[in-house]
Design a protein around this motif. Structure first.
Motif, PDB file in Angstrom:
ATOM      1  N   ALA A 268       0.831  -1.196   0.000  1.00  0.00           N
ATOM      2  CA  ALA A 268       0.000   0.000   0.000  1.00  0.00           C
ATOM      3  C   ALA A 268       0.870   1.253   0.000  1.00  0.00           C
ATOM      4  O   ALA A 268       0.451   2.313  -0.473  1.00  0.00           O
ATOM      5  N   ASP A 269       2.071   1.141   0.536  1.00  0.00           N
ATOM      6  CA  ASP A 269       3.021   2.249   0.567  1.00  0.00           C
ATOM      7  C   ASP A 269       4.353   1.739   0.030  1.00  0.00           C
ATOM      8  O   ASP A 269       5.073   1.004   0.717  1.00  0.00           O
ATOM      9  N   PRO A 270       4.730   2.075  -1.209  1.00  0.00           N
ATOM     10  CA  PRO A 270       5.976   1.562  -1.782  1.00  0.00           C
ATOM     11  C   PRO A 270       7.220   2.056  -1.053  1.00  0.00           C
ATOM     12  O   PRO A 270       8.284   1.447  -1.156  1.00  0.00           O
ATOM     13  N   TYR A 271       7.111   3.167  -0.311  1.00  0.00           N
ATOM     14  CA  TYR A 271       8.261   3.713   0.412  1.00  0.00           C
ATOM     15  C   TYR A 271       8.612   2.835   1.606  1.00  0.00           C
ATOM     16  O   TYR A 271       9.755   2.457   1.815  1.00  0.00           O
ATOM     17  N   SER A 272       7.606   2.462   2.401  1.00  0.00           N
ATOM     18  CA  SER A 272       7.833   1.656   3.596  1.00  0.00           C
ATOM     19  C   SER A 272       7.565   0.172   3.376  1.00  0.00           C
ATOM     20  O   SER A 272       7.859  -0.647   4.245  1.00  0.00           O
ATOM     21  N   LEU A 273       6.961  -0.176   2.235  1.00  0.00           N
ATOM     22  CA  LEU A 273       6.499  -1.538   1.914  1.00  0.00           C
ATOM     23  C   LEU A 273       5.356  -1.986   2.808  1.00  0.00           C
ATOM     24  O   LEU A 273       5.041  -3.176   2.878  1.00  0.00           O
ATOM     25  N   GLU A 274       4.709  -1.049   3.493  1.00  0.00           N
ATOM     26  CA  GLU A 274       3.530  -1.383   4.304  1.00  0.00           C
ATOM     27  C   GLU A 274       2.464  -2.004   3.409  1.00  0.00           C
ATOM     28  O   GLU A 274       2.183  -1.511   2.316  1.00  0.00           O
ATOM     29  N   LEU A 275       1.872  -3.102   3.883  1.00  0.00           N
ATOM     30  CA  LEU A 275       0.926  -3.864   3.076  1.00  0.00           C
ATOM     31  C   LEU A 275      -0.514  -3.506   3.419  1.00  0.00           C
ATOM     32  O   LEU A 275      -0.806  -3.003   4.497  1.00  0.00           O
ATOM     33  N   GLY A 276      -1.412  -3.780   2.480  1.00  0.00           N
ATOM     34  CA  GLY A 276      -2.842  -3.647   2.713  1.00  0.00           C
ATOM     35  C   GLY A 276      -3.493  -5.011   2.833  1.00  0.00           C
ATOM     36  O   GLY A 276      -2.839  -6.017   3.118  1.00  0.00           O
ATOM     37  N   ASP A 277      -4.796  -5.071   2.625  1.00  0.00           N
ATOM     38  CA  ASP A 277      -5.553  -6.324   2.618  1.00  0.00           C
ATOM     39  C   ASP A 277      -5.408  -7.114   3.907  1.00  0.00           C
ATOM     40  O   ASP A 277      -5.409  -8.355   3.905  1.00  0.00           O
ATOM     41  N   GLY A 278      -5.268  -6.418   5.036  1.00  0.00           N
ATOM     42  CA  GLY A 278      -5.208  -7.107   6.321  1.00  0.00           C
ATOM     43  C   GLY A 278      -3.907  -7.834   6.584  1.00  0.00           C
ATOM     44  O   GLY A 278      -3.832  -8.666   7.492  1.00  0.00           O
ATOM     45  N   LEU A 279      -2.864  -7.536   5.812  1.00  0.00           N
ATOM     46  CA  LEU A 279      -1.561  -8.173   5.997  1.00  0.00           C
ATOM     47  C   LEU A 279      -0.626  -7.215   6.732  1.00  0.00           C
ATOM     48  O   LEU A 279      -0.605  -6.012   6.461  1.00  0.00           O
ATOM     49  N   THR A 280       0.140  -7.759   7.661  1.00  0.00           N
ATOM     50  CA  THR A 280       1.041  -6.944   8.471  1.00  0.00           C
ATOM     51  C   THR A 280       2.477  -7.413   8.278  1.00  0.00           C
ATOM     52  O   THR A 280       2.775  -8.602   8.450  1.00  0.00           O
ATOM     53  N   LEU A 281       3.363  -6.484   7.919  1.00  0.00           N
ATOM     54  CA  LEU A 281       4.774  -6.817   7.808  1.00  0.00           C
ATOM     55  C   LEU A 281       5.348  -7.198   9.165  1.00  0.00           C
ATOM     56  O   LEU A 281       5.017  -6.583  10.187  1.00  0.00           O
ATOM     57  N   ILE A 282       6.222  -8.204   9.177  1.00  0.00           N
ATOM     58  CA  ILE A 282       6.972  -8.564  10.372  1.00  0.00           C
ATOM     59  C   ILE A 282       8.455  -8.594  10.006  1.00  0.00           C
ATOM     60  O   ILE A 282       8.816  -8.296   8.864  1.00  0.00           O
ATOM     61  N   THR A 283       9.309  -8.929  10.939  1.00  0.00           N
ATOM     62  CA  THR A 283      10.730  -9.019  10.619  1.00  0.00           C
ATOM     63  C   THR A 283      10.922  -9.947   9.428  1.00  0.00           C
ATOM     64  O   THR A 283      10.281 -10.995   9.348  1.00  0.00           O
ATOM     65  N   PRO A 284      11.794  -9.591   8.483  1.00  0.00           N
ATOM     66  CA  PRO A 284      11.935 -10.420   7.282  1.00  0.00           C
ATOM     67  C   PRO A 284      12.516 -11.805   7.565  1.00  0.00           C
ATOM     68  O   PRO A 284      12.407 -12.702   6.729  1.00  0.00           O
TER      69      PRO A 284
ATOM     70  N   LYS B 291      24.364  -8.348  20.132  1.00  0.00           N
ATOM     71  CA  LYS B 291      23.244  -7.445  20.409  1.00  0.00           C
ATOM     72  C   LYS B 291      22.016  -8.198  20.906  1.00  0.00           C
ATOM     73  O   LYS B 291      21.287  -7.724  21.770  1.00  0.00           O
ATOM     74  N   ASP B 292      21.751  -9.384  20.347  1.00  0.00           N
ATOM     75  CA  ASP B 292      20.545 -10.128  20.704  1.00  0.00           C
ATOM     76  C   ASP B 292      20.733 -11.593  20.361  1.00  0.00           C
ATOM     77  O   ASP B 292      21.569 -11.954  19.521  1.00  0.00           O
ATOM     78  N   ALA B 293      19.941 -12.434  21.013  1.00  0.00           N
ATOM     79  CA  ALA B 293      19.887 -13.859  20.712  1.00  0.00           C
ATOM     80  C   ALA B 293      18.440 -14.306  20.802  1.00  0.00           C
ATOM     81  O   ALA B 293      17.671 -13.812  21.640  1.00  0.00           O
ATOM     82  N   ALA B 294      18.058 -15.203  19.902  1.00  0.00           N
ATOM     83  CA  ALA B 294      16.696 -15.748  19.847  1.00  0.00           C
ATOM     84  C   ALA B 294      15.648 -14.669  19.604  1.00  0.00           C
ATOM     85  O   ALA B 294      14.469 -14.862  19.911  1.00  0.00           O
ATOM     86  N   SER B 295      16.058 -13.534  19.064  1.00  0.00           N
ATOM     87  CA  SER B 295      15.142 -12.435  18.697  1.00  0.00           C
ATOM     88  C   SER B 295      14.310 -11.943  19.877  1.00  0.00           C
ATOM     89  O   SER B 295      13.184 -11.471  19.696  1.00  0.00           O
ATOM     90  N   ARG B 296      14.846 -12.019  21.075  1.00  0.00           N
ATOM     91  CA  ARG B 296      14.098 -11.560  22.252  1.00  0.00           C
ATOM     92  C   ARG B 296      13.998 -10.037  22.327  1.00  0.00           C
ATOM     93  O   ARG B 296      13.090  -9.510  22.949  1.00  0.00           O
ATOM     94  N   ARG B 297      14.939  -9.339  21.715  1.00  0.00           N
ATOM     95  CA  ARG B 297      15.009  -7.882  21.838  1.00  0.00           C
ATOM     96  C   ARG B 297      14.900  -7.189  20.484  1.00  0.00           C
ATOM     97  O   ARG B 297      15.118  -5.993  20.384  1.00  0.00           O
ATOM     98  N   THR B 298      14.580  -7.967  19.452  1.00  0.00           N
ATOM     99  CA  THR B 298      14.554  -7.446  18.089  1.00  0.00           C
ATOM    100  C   THR B 298      13.127  -7.348  17.593  1.00  0.00           C
ATOM    101  O   THR B 298      12.364  -8.313  17.698  1.00  0.00           O
ATOM    102  N   VAL B 299      12.761  -6.179  17.059  1.00  0.00           N
ATOM    103  CA  VAL B 299      11.408  -5.941  16.574  1.00  0.00           C
ATOM    104  C   VAL B 299      11.447  -5.678  15.080  1.00  0.00           C
ATOM    105  O   VAL B 299      12.506  -5.455  14.482  1.00  0.00           O
ATOM    106  N   GLY B 300      10.263  -5.703  14.473  1.00  0.00           N
ATOM    107  CA  GLY B 300      10.140  -5.499  13.041  1.00  0.00           C
ATOM    108  C   GLY B 300       9.510  -4.163  12.695  1.00  0.00           C
ATOM    109  O   GLY B 300       9.331  -3.286  13.555  1.00  0.00           O
ATOM    110  N   PRO B 301       9.135  -3.974  11.432  1.00  0.00           N
ATOM    111  CA  PRO B 301       8.541  -2.718  10.987  1.00  0.00           C
ATOM    112  C   PRO B 301       7.283  -2.370  11.780  1.00  0.00           C
ATOM    113  O   PRO B 301       6.432  -3.228  12.036  1.00  0.00           O
ATOM    114  N   GLY B 302       7.173  -1.110  12.175  1.00  0.00           N
ATOM    115  CA  GLY B 302       5.984  -0.630  12.862  1.00  0.00           C
ATOM    116  C   GLY B 302       5.919  -0.950  14.324  1.00  0.00           C
ATOM    117  O   GLY B 302       5.051  -0.432  15.044  1.00  0.00           O
ATOM    118  N   GLU B 303       6.806  -1.792  14.828  1.00  0.00           N
ATOM    119  CA  GLU B 303       6.800  -2.139  16.248  1.00  0.00           C
ATOM    120  C   GLU B 303       7.657  -1.145  17.032  1.00  0.00           C
ATOM    121  O   GLU B 303       8.611  -0.582  16.499  1.00  0.00           O
TER     122      GLU B 303
END
Length: 289
Positions: free
Chosen positions: A54-70, A114-126
């Protein structure tokens, strides 16, 4: 195929999407929730209708889909003092000034976990976190490399190595407390697989308040790095069993002025044209526990 994203739908299903053209159309890869098999070269067929951000700049998605860590990196590592600007800032802030000059000029780079097991790592919008016991907290926009076996670079992403300059400046031995806490790392919005060895990435950062006023904006290029991506990745795995799929953040060349510190309600945008834009609000780390 240039970029890979992950999303979650309304039913909680995780999908990996691969870009199928140069216009930002992503199609789901059948049968996987983790892009690592694809990055390792296993064959998958894109299926279903294309998903267009929905937003090519941020790659934010529409249709009820939410970006998470890649991807969910088993470990996140960081390299420090890889730009002259970063060296200068850390010399200025530190009570022990010569250590940063020494590592900038040394054969061996600074590396830390910096982190292990993704305990402290967030994705887009978080929300990213800032420490409540520090009055000087900053984002550090960086290129992250996804490493495979023996340190081979599989892909590139955007990272934010959120840091307390106050705590690290008091004593270099406080580095872990300055760097490792809830919400102290963000990666995304995509993984980028270049068609050839990249010559450099432009990194643009903008920090805004809740009203949308820009508090800080600047840009740099990885061509100013004193070390190469391959060099840093090779040092990372030297006598060190780093799991494939881990991410190494390669240092920052953007440092806000000493008078600036993030506060809850700020927004941080880090844009790299080839990858997209990583956007995160700021919150107290205690609220993310």
């Amino acid at each position: 195929m240039r970029r890979i994203v992950r999303w979650v739908d309304g039913a909680g299903r995780v999908s990996v999407g691969v870009e199928v053209d140069n216009e930002g159309h992503f199609r789901r890869l059948s049968g996987i929730e983790d892009p690592m098999p694809f990055l390792r070269g296993e064959m998958f067929s894109p299926e279903g209708r294309p998903v267009t951000p929905a937003d090519p700049y941020s790659l934010e998605l529409g249709d009820g889909l939410t970006l998470i860590t890649p991807l969910d990196p088993p470990e996140v590592w960081c390299a420090g003092v890889t730009y002259e600007r970063s060296r200068d800032a850390r010399v200025e802030e530190s009570a022990v000034r010569d250590v940063y000059d020494l590592v900038y000029e040394a054969h061996r780079p600074e590396l830390f976990l910096k982190d292990a097991a993704s305990r402290r790592t967030v994705g887009p919008g978080e929300p990213i976190g800032i420490r409540g016991d520090s009055t000087w907290n900053v984002p550090e926009p960086e290129i992250g490399v996804v490493v495979g076996e023996r340190g081979k670079i599989l892909a590139y992403t955007i990272g934010n190595d959120v840091s307390s300059r106050e705590i690290e400046g008091a004593n270099p031995l406080y580095l872990t407390q300055a760097k490792v806490y809830a919400g102290a790392c963000a990666i995304g919005p995509a993984l980028y697989i270049p068609p050839r060895e990249p010559q450099g990435f432009q990194i643009i950062m903008r920090i805004s308040n809740e009203e949308g006023d820009v508090l800080y904006e600047d840009k740099t290029s990885t061509t100013y790095m004193v070390r190469t991506f391959d060099e840093l990745a090779a040092w990372l795995v030297k006598e060190n069993p780093v799991p494939p799929g881990s991410v190494l953040l390669t240092g920052t060349g953007l440092v806000p002025p000493d008078s600036f510190s993030m506060v809850p309600g700020n927004w941080v945008e880090i844009h790299v044209p080839e990858i997209g834009t990583l956007v995160n609000p700021v919150a107290l780390a205690t609220t993310l526990l």
